[in-house]
Every structure is written in structure tokens, then in C-alpha cells.
Scaffold this motif. Structure first.
Motif, PDB file in Angstrom:
ATOM      1  N   VAL A  96       0.957  -1.349  -0.053  1.00 32.67           N
ATOM      2  CA  VAL A  96       0.048   0.288   0.080  1.00 32.67           C
ATOM      3  C   VAL A  96       0.974   1.281   0.051  1.00 32.67           C
ATOM      4  O   VAL A  96       1.790   1.318   0.767  1.00 32.67           O
ATOM      5  CB  VAL A  96      -0.864  -0.017   1.093  1.00 32.67           C
ATOM      6  CG1 VAL A  96      -1.493   1.008   1.552  1.00 32.67           C
ATOM      7  CG2 VAL A  96      -2.060  -0.977   1.070  1.00 32.67           C
ATOM      8  N   PRO A  97       0.671   2.165  -0.827  1.00 30.33           N
ATOM      9  CA  PRO A  97       1.493   3.605  -0.586  1.00 30.33           C
ATOM     10  C   PRO A  97       1.543   4.142   0.760  1.00 30.33           C
ATOM     11  O   PRO A  97       0.412   4.125   1.366  1.00 30.33           O
ATOM     12  CB  PRO A  97       0.477   4.317  -1.717  1.00 30.33           C
ATOM     13  CG  PRO A  97      -0.088   3.569  -2.514  1.00 30.33           C
ATOM     14  CD  PRO A  97      -0.485   2.214  -1.831  1.00 30.33           C
ATOM     15  N   SER A  98       2.447   4.607   0.886  1.00 30.33           N
ATOM     16  CA  SER A  98       2.639   5.149   2.371  1.00 30.33           C
ATOM     17  C   SER A  98       1.855   6.296   2.911  1.00 30.33           C
ATOM     18  O   SER A  98       1.482   6.376   4.047  1.00 30.33           O
ATOM     19  CB  SER A  98       4.279   5.618   2.571  1.00 30.33           C
ATOM     20  OG  SER A  98       4.525   6.640   1.591  1.00 30.33           O
ATOM     21  N   ILE A  99       1.268   7.231   1.786  1.00 32.36           N
ATOM     22  CA  ILE A  99       0.432   8.319   2.154  1.00 32.36           C
ATOM     23  C   ILE A  99      -0.880   7.801   2.811  1.00 32.36           C
ATOM     24  O   ILE A  99      -1.470   8.410   3.576  1.00 32.36           O
ATOM     25  CB  ILE A  99       0.067   9.257   0.876  1.00 32.36           C
ATOM     26  CG1 ILE A  99      -0.481  10.508   1.535  1.00 32.36           C
ATOM     27  CG2 ILE A  99      -0.422   8.631  -0.173  1.00 32.36           C
ATOM     28  CD1 ILE A  99      -0.523  11.584   0.301  1.00 32.36           C
ATOM     29  N   ILE A 100      -1.137   6.524   2.330  1.00 29.81           N
ATOM     30  CA  ILE A 100      -2.455   5.953   2.768  1.00 29.81           C
ATOM     31  C   ILE A 100      -2.363   5.665   4.383  1.00 29.81           C
ATOM     32  O   ILE A 100      -3.340   6.072   5.274  1.00 29.81           O
ATOM     33  CB  ILE A 100      -2.868   4.761   2.229  1.00 29.81           C
ATOM     34  CG1 ILE A 100      -2.890   5.012   0.586  1.00 29.81           C
ATOM     35  CG2 ILE A 100      -4.079   4.124   2.533  1.00 29.81           C
ATOM     36  CD1 ILE A 100      -4.028   5.831   0.355  1.00 29.81           C
ATOM     37  N   PHE A 101      -1.283   5.414   4.879  1.00 27.36           N
ATOM     38  CA  PHE A 101      -0.960   5.150   6.275  1.00 27.36           C
ATOM     39  C   PHE A 101      -1.077   6.281   6.956  1.00 27.36           C
ATOM     40  O   PHE A 101      -1.468   6.399   8.107  1.00 27.36           O
ATOM     41  CB  PHE A 101       0.405   4.352   6.492  1.00 27.36           C
ATOM     42  CG  PHE A 101       0.400   2.901   5.912  1.00 27.36           C
ATOM     43  CD1 PHE A 101       0.056   1.845   6.876  1.00 27.36           C
ATOM     44  CD2 PHE A 101       0.885   2.444   4.800  1.00 27.36           C
ATOM     45  CE1 PHE A 101      -0.202   0.624   6.415  1.00 27.36           C
ATOM     46  CE2 PHE A 101       0.867   1.061   4.507  1.00 27.36           C
ATOM     47  CZ  PHE A 101       0.472   0.131   5.205  1.00 27.36           C
ATOM     48  N   GLY A 102      -0.457   7.632   6.423  1.00 22.51           N
ATOM     49  CA  GLY A 102      -0.413   8.843   6.974  1.00 22.51           C
ATOM     50  C   GLY A 102      -1.873   9.447   6.971  1.00 22.51           C
ATOM     51  O   GLY A 102      -2.146   9.869   8.196  1.00 22.51           O
ATOM     52  N   LEU A 103      -2.918   8.798   6.095  1.00 23.13           N
ATOM     53  CA  LEU A 103      -4.152   9.584   6.364  1.00 23.13           C
ATOM     54  C   LEU A 103      -4.894   8.740   7.502  1.00 23.13           C
ATOM     55  O   LEU A 103      -5.630   9.060   8.301  1.00 23.13           O
ATOM     56  CB  LEU A 103      -4.851   9.467   4.978  1.00 23.13           C
ATOM     57  CG  LEU A 103      -4.479  10.331   3.891  1.00 23.13           C
ATOM     58  CD1 LEU A 103      -5.018   9.860   2.400  1.00 23.13           C
ATOM     59  CD2 LEU A 103      -4.599  11.663   4.405  1.00 23.13           C
ATOM     60  N   VAL A 104      -4.557   7.309   7.473  1.00 20.13           N
ATOM     61  CA  VAL A 104      -5.222   6.570   8.363  1.00 20.13           C
ATOM     62  C   VAL A 104      -4.877   6.910   9.782  1.00 20.13           C
ATOM     63  O   VAL A 104      -5.480   7.098  10.620  1.00 20.13           O
ATOM     64  CB  VAL A 104      -4.819   5.110   8.139  1.00 20.13           C
ATOM     65  CG1 VAL A 104      -5.213   4.137   9.421  1.00 20.13           C
ATOM     66  CG2 VAL A 104      -5.769   4.571   7.004  1.00 20.13           C
ATOM     67  N   GLY A 105      -3.475   7.335   9.964  1.00 20.55           N
ATOM     68  CA  GLY A 105      -2.672   7.575  11.339  1.00 20.55           C
ATOM     69  C   GLY A 105      -3.378   9.048  11.767  1.00 20.55           C
ATOM     70  O   GLY A 105      -3.683   9.154  12.926  1.00 20.55           O
ATOM     71  N   LEU A 106      -3.753  10.002  10.745  1.00 20.39           N
ATOM     72  CA  LEU A 106      -4.223  11.069  10.938  1.00 20.39           C
ATOM     73  C   LEU A 106      -5.579  10.898  11.606  1.00 20.39           C
ATOM     74  O   LEU A 106      -6.012  11.543  12.744  1.00 20.39           O
ATOM     75  CB  LEU A 106      -4.150  12.012   9.900  1.00 20.39           C
ATOM     76  CG  LEU A 106      -5.136  13.399   9.975  1.00 20.39           C
ATOM     77  CD1 LEU A 106      -4.214  14.186  11.229  1.00 20.39           C
ATOM     78  CD2 LEU A 106      -5.160  13.976   8.540  1.00 20.39           C
ATOM     79  N   TYR A 107      -6.460   9.873  11.104  1.00 20.92           N
ATOM     80  CA  TYR A 107      -7.920   9.982  11.373  1.00 20.92           C
ATOM     81  C   TYR A 107      -8.062   9.132  12.900  1.00 20.92           C
ATOM     82  O   TYR A 107      -8.799   9.497  13.502  1.00 20.92           O
ATOM     83  CB  TYR A 107      -8.591   9.420  10.344  1.00 20.92           C
ATOM     84  CG  TYR A 107     -10.279   9.104  10.658  1.00 20.92           C
ATOM     85  CD1 TYR A 107     -10.888  10.150  10.623  1.00 20.92           C
ATOM     86  CD2 TYR A 107     -10.614   8.005  11.040  1.00 20.92           C
ATOM     87  CE1 TYR A 107     -12.295   9.981  10.965  1.00 20.92           C
ATOM     88  CE2 TYR A 107     -11.836   7.675  11.449  1.00 20.92           C
ATOM     89  CZ  TYR A 107     -12.767   8.783  11.288  1.00 20.92           C
ATOM     90  OH  TYR A 107     -14.093   8.551  11.562  1.00 20.92           O
ATOM     91  N   VAL A 108      -7.103   7.714  12.857  1.00 15.00           N
ATOM     92  CA  VAL A 108      -7.334   7.009  13.732  1.00 15.00           C
ATOM     93  C   VAL A 108      -6.799   7.758  15.115  1.00 15.00           C
ATOM     94  O   VAL A 108      -7.250   7.854  16.443  1.00 15.00           O
ATOM     95  CB  VAL A 108      -6.939   5.734  13.394  1.00 15.00           C
ATOM     96  CG1 VAL A 108      -6.904   4.615  14.665  1.00 15.00           C
ATOM     97  CG2 VAL A 108      -7.775   5.198  12.320  1.00 15.00           C
TER      98      VAL A 108
END
Length: 266
Positions: A96-108
């Protein structure tokens, strides 16, 4: 005519300090900049140990969780649709692209759990990104060990866990260590995952896990956009430091792999 009080300046007037900074007072601005830089360095020396150790502690937990998951999926669990689904999910998460993890980390972590833009949020986000990679590389290292080691241990009366602990894991440690080092090297140079969870401006080092922070890639990004030549020099030196760290980690991974291959007897 302007009716301002004594000591005030008319709306269109240039502030004397601003005039000195752009006219003959350029040395004043440079002196203030050096003073701010010296004060920031003093804050770095006053950094508390819990903020410095949070990443090391989180890295140990991530490696332990990744290796444990790989051991369970490869050695302990029986073939089933659930295990196959978990293995395919982990493999997909590793791509998975790393920016997706950034968005999930921001929300969660930042919004749902209320950690905010803090060092804890950034560490958990990077851990979430690195964990699938560690699981996949550890699984490959375990599968590279010959089946004869397991069958021989089971033939002399060892349990499955004893065979894994004393015969499989010691021979898979070089591959696991190589994958872990490369995963850390990737996390060190990633900017996208922490682009949303890092503080935009942070002049001091964090003193706790809930304080704001500035990662090296983001610090380089902001310094390169600054028009001052001194900040351009700082960005260049920080780039060299980051490249040296990445080269050292990759050299360690190559050393561990080559040494393991040289000492391997199977």
C-alpha cells in the motif's frame, strides 16, 4: 494629517526595525537568527529521555509483533481460509502507498484517539506502515530454512514450538534482521506517512510523547523553501546526515546477509 499618539506609526509608515533589516541593518537580522539557532540547540540538549526512547521502544515492539505474527502464520497455524486471508491481507498492506498510512494515522490516532499532532501519533503511524513489511520478510526468512531441521527435531521428540525456537528461528535470524533493518531504513526516509501528523513549526525537540515534532524529511522540505541562504545550507547538511544514516543502515543489512551466507552450512 495623521492623529496617532506619541510613539505610534502612521499606517503607511515603515517600521524602523523593518527599515534597518532591509537597509543598513542586515547584521541585526543575522545576529537575531544566530541567537535563535543557539537557543534551539540549547533546547535540544535539555531533551528528556522518555521522548528520545519512545521510537526505540516502539521499534522493538513492532519487530517483536512482526516476527511473532510470521512465526504463527508460517510454523504454528494450520492451513485454513482465515490464515490464507490474513496472509494475503498482510502482503497487500506491504504494497500500500505510504501516504495511505499517513491518512489512516491522522484519522485514527490523531482524531479518534485524541493524540493530536504528537510524537506518539507519528511513531504509531510509522509502526503501522513498517509492520506488514517485517511480517513478510520474516515469513520469507522462516520459509528459507530447510524442512529437514523441523522434521529432525520432531523425530527426536521435540515439540513444534521447541523445533521452531531452537532450530528454525536461529537459522532465520539473519534474514529477519536484514528485513527489519531495511524496514527501518524505509521508515527513516519516508515523508508521506508523517506529512499529516507532524507539527508544521517545531523549534524545539519534544519533551514527551504527546509533544509536537519535526521529522528530518519534513525539516528538509521546509528549509529548502526558505529564501535565506543559511537555511539552504542547513537543508544541505541535513540531507547529508539523512543520506549517511540510510547508507549505514543498508550497509548493515548487507553485512548481516553476507556474513550469514558465509557461515551457513546448508
Amino acid at each position: 494629517p495623521w492623529d496617532g499618539g506619541v510613539g505610534d506609526h502612521p499606517p503607511n509608515a515603515v517600521h524602523p526595525r523593518h527599515h534597518l533589516a532591509h537597509g543598513g541593518g542586515g547584521a541585526i537580522a543575522e545576529a537575531e537568527e544566530l541567537h535563535d539557532r543557539r537557543r534551539n540547540l540549547e533546547h535540544l540538549h535539555e531533551r528528556r529521555p522518555e521522548a528520545a526512547l519512545v521510537e526505540d521502544d516502539g521499534l522493538d515492539r513492532v519487530i517483536g509483533a512482526g516476527v511473532g505474527a510470521a512465526v504463527y502464520l508460517t510454523e504454528m497455524s494450520r492451513p485454513s481460509p482465515i490464515n490464507l486471508f490474513l496472509r494475503r491481507t498482510i502482503q497487500n498492506l506491504a504494497a500500500v502507498p505510504s501516504i495511505i498510512f499517513g491518512l489512516v494515522g491522522l484519522y485514527v490516532f490523531s482524531r479518534m484517539l485524541g493524540f493530536g499532532l504528537s510524537l506518539l501519533t507519528g511513531s504509531l503511524t510509522l509502526a503501522m506502515m513498517v509492520l506488514p513489511m517485517i511480517v513478510v520478510t520474516s515469513e520469507e526468512a522462516l520459509l528459507a530454512v530447510p524442512k529437514g531441521f523441523r522434521e529432525g527435531a520432531l523425530a527426536v521428540g521435540a515439540t513444534r514450538w521447541q523445533a521452531v525456537r531452537y532450530h528454525v528461528l536461529p537459522n532465520a535470524v539473519p534474514g529477519i534482521a536484514t528485513g527489519a533493518i531495511l524496514s527501518v531504513a524505509r521508515a527513516l526516509g519516508e515523508t508521506a506517512p508523517i506529512l499529516f501528523v507532524a507539527s508544521i513549526f517545531s523549534k524545539t525537540a519534544p519533551t514527551g510523547v504527546l509533544d509536537g515534532f519535526m521529522a528530518m524529511p519534513i525539516q528538509i522540505f521546509f528549509w529548502t523553501r526558505h529564501p535565506s541562504q543559511s537555511f539552504q545550507d542547513l537543508a544541505a547538511s541535513t540531507i547529508l546526515v539523512l543520506l549517511m544514516l540510510l547508507l549505514i543502515l543498508n550497509a548493515m543489512a548487507l553485512f548481516v546477509r553476507n556474513r550469514a551466507e558465509a557461515r551457513r552450512s546448508w
